[in-house]
Design a protein around this motif. Structure first.
Motif, PDB file in Angstrom:
ATOM      1  N   ASP A 151      -7.563  -3.569  11.039  1.00 26.26           N
ATOM      2  CA  ASP A 151      -7.096  -2.178  11.113  1.00 26.26           C
ATOM      3  C   ASP A 151      -6.355  -1.943  12.418  1.00 26.26           C
ATOM      4  OD1 ASP A 151      -8.124  -1.490   8.712  1.00 26.26           O
ATOM      5  OD2 ASP A 151      -9.386   0.137   9.470  1.00 26.26           O
ATOM      6  N   GLU A 168      -7.885   7.998  -2.521  1.00 29.86           N
ATOM      7  CA  GLU A 168      -8.705   6.916  -1.960  1.00 29.86           C
ATOM      8  C   GLU A 168      -8.320   5.565  -2.537  1.00 29.86           C
ATOM      9  OE1 GLU A 168     -10.820   6.604   0.564  1.00 29.86           O
ATOM     10  OE2 GLU A 168     -10.065   8.606   0.994  1.00 29.86           O
ATOM     11  N   GLN A 221      -3.755   3.602   1.820  1.00 35.44           N
ATOM     12  CA  GLN A 221      -4.766   2.947   2.664  1.00 35.44           C
ATOM     13  C   GLN A 221      -4.105   2.109   3.751  1.00 35.44           C
ATOM     14  OE1 GLN A 221      -7.668   4.195   2.311  1.00 35.44           O
ATOM     15  NE2 GLN A 221      -6.777   5.229   0.542  1.00 35.44           N
ATOM     16  N   LYS A 231      -2.671   4.455   6.427  1.00 32.80           N
ATOM     17  CA  LYS A 231      -3.731   4.932   7.328  1.00 32.80           C
ATOM     18  C   LYS A 231      -4.150   3.858   8.315  1.00 32.80           C
ATOM     19  CE  LYS A 231      -7.337   6.284   4.953  1.00 32.80           C
ATOM     20  NZ  LYS A 231      -8.402   6.998   4.205  1.00 32.80           N
ATOM     21  N   ASN A 284      -5.774  11.733   9.843  1.00 31.79           N
ATOM     22  CA  ASN A 284      -5.859  10.293  10.084  1.00 31.79           C
ATOM     23  C   ASN A 284      -5.117   9.875  11.358  1.00 31.79           C
ATOM     24  OD1 ASN A 284      -7.378   9.099   7.740  1.00 31.79           O
ATOM     25  ND2 ASN A 284      -5.898  10.392   6.673  1.00 31.79           N
TER      26      ASN A 284
END
Ligand code: GLA
Length: 424
Positions: free
Chosen positions: A83, A107, A113, A116, A155
């Protein structure tokens, strides 16, 4: 470079604050020096160290040197890309952004995803355009725009407001009436929109694509200004009306003019001329956005020259790359103008050689952008290859213009821009 050595060096540099990109640079550069400063490695790493270059110049060919091993692609689909890796790689240089649509914000959506996890700037792809916010005169609908803006902020992503004035995605009523009526309507629209997002959006593409394109496709633009419904209705004045209204609504926002093909010297000169005219009239403008919708045959030096041109001409102006993608086709102008002579569809599996060319081009561009202090954001126009508008434009066919493939896996281009040791 062996993994063991890489780990040892990273262990060592953990003591100092570096970005991921700095760390990767170190792996290819001053690693030996660092290791010795940290007390060196074990004997096998020491042997490897001897074969490393001490600076970023290419190492001389030494027959005993180990062949550099590219880092393996790091799939994101299964969460293997750490990440924040991409955004952290450029944290000393610029924010790294992407465009996304509100309907992806679920989601289960892989692009959302990845956005983010890896990006720190978001450009709503459609939701802030006039035909979305005010399809009917006097009626403002911010539901979808609020949704995507709030998601980005929740986010920790910055939002690029795109775009207050464009000649596409704009309802026809905007151009109706006398110039005074058109001006009042435009100012009211901008005031309402900028006020609505005042606490959440601090960067606006105030005008998008206002520079003449007549050299490319026969539009009869007049001088630097593009021949659009806005220009036809009121001449070029709408540009300064828009900037002044945005500034009045938010004295702190960064206000941009964004355009495509600033990598073309002729179009770039026109964009510069428009900015010069605005500044000479005291119109508040903070930056220039360079869309950079590129092809594999783009000369990377020309993209960097676009940034340099702004730097040289207007000290203090910010540069953003606003819509970066690299088409794997090299279509002639006629393909864009009337759909003729477009390159044939390459199919669903991209040829490795093209992805390598793309990686080389983007590495050169990112390396150059990283050295330009006026560049504060670099935004891709989409997350995964399958998301891109270039699968439909200028014709329907598979394209692979982004940093993540259709499965959400890292492409050679992402490896190339984040890892100087990655062998293309
Ligand atoms: C232009 C616009 C963007 C987007 C792209 C194509 O560059 O500025 O908002 O519409 O075209 O998707």
């Amino acid at each position: 470079m062996g993994r063991k050595l890489a780990n040892k060096i990273l262990e060592c540099v953990d003591m100092i604050e570096f970005t991921a990109r700095d760390r990767l640079k170190l792996l290819g550069g001053a690693s030996a020096l660092l290791l010795s400063a940290c007390g060196g490695g074990n004997s096998s790493t020491s042997n490897e160290i001897l074969s490393l270059p001490l600076n970023s110049a290419p190492a001389p060919t030494v027959p005993t040197a180990p062949t550099p091993t590219p880092l393996p692609p790091s799939p994101t689909g299964d969460g293997m890309l750490v990440d924040g890796f991409l955004r952290d790689s450029f944290s000393n240089n610029f924010k790294i952004g992407t465009a996304i649509t509100a309907n992806r914000i679920t989601e289960n959506d892989l692009s959302a995803q990845i956005a983010k996890a890896q990006f720190n700037s978001i450009t709503p792809e459609y939701e802030l355009k006039a035909d979305q916010i005010a399809p009917v005169e006097g009626v403002f609908n911010f539901v979808e725009a609020d949704r995507i803006v709030d998601w980005a902020i929740a986010n920790n992503m910055e939002v690029r407001g795109h775009a207050l004035v464009w000649h596409e995605a704009t309802p026809a009523y905007f151009y109706e009436g006398t110039p005074a009526q058109i001006r009042a309507r435009l100012e009211n629209y901008i005031t309402t929109v900028v006020n609505h997002f005042k606490d959440r959006i601090k960067i606006w593409d105030v005008v998008n694509e206002v520079t003449s394109v007549d050299i490319f496709n026969g539009d009869d633009g007049v001088g630097p200004y593009r021949d659009t419904p806005w220009f036809n209705a009121v001449g070029s004045d709408y540009i300064e009306w828009a900037f002044n209204a945005a500034r009045a609504a938010d004295p702190e926002a960064q206000l941009f003019l964004s355009d495509y093909e600033t990598e073309n010297p002729i179009k770039r000169a026109w964009a510069i001329e428009i900015v010069r005219n605005l500044i000479s009239k005291g119109v508040p403008i903070n930056g220039v956005g360079h869309q950079f919708h590129l092809q594999l045959n783009t000369d990377p030096a020309q993209t960097l020259a676009a940034i340099t041109a702004v730097d040289n001409e207007f000290a203090g102006l910010i540069n953003h790359v606003t819509e970066l993608d690299v088409s794997c086709y090299q279509d002639p102008g006629s393909c864009w103008e009337n759909g003729t002579n477009c390159d044939a569809d390459l199919g669903s599996t991209p040829p490795a050689a093209l992805l390598a060319d793309q990686a080389r081009l983007l590495r050169t561009i990112f390396d150059g952008l990283a050295l330009k202090s006026s560049v504060e954001t670099v935004s891709l126009w989409g997350v995964r290859d399958g998301d891109s508008w270039l699968n439909e434009s200028p014709t329907t066919r598979f394209n692979y213009p982004l940093l993540f493939d259709r499965n959400g896996d890292v492409k050679p281009a992402l490896e190339a821009i984040t890892d100087p040791n990655y062998v293309i």
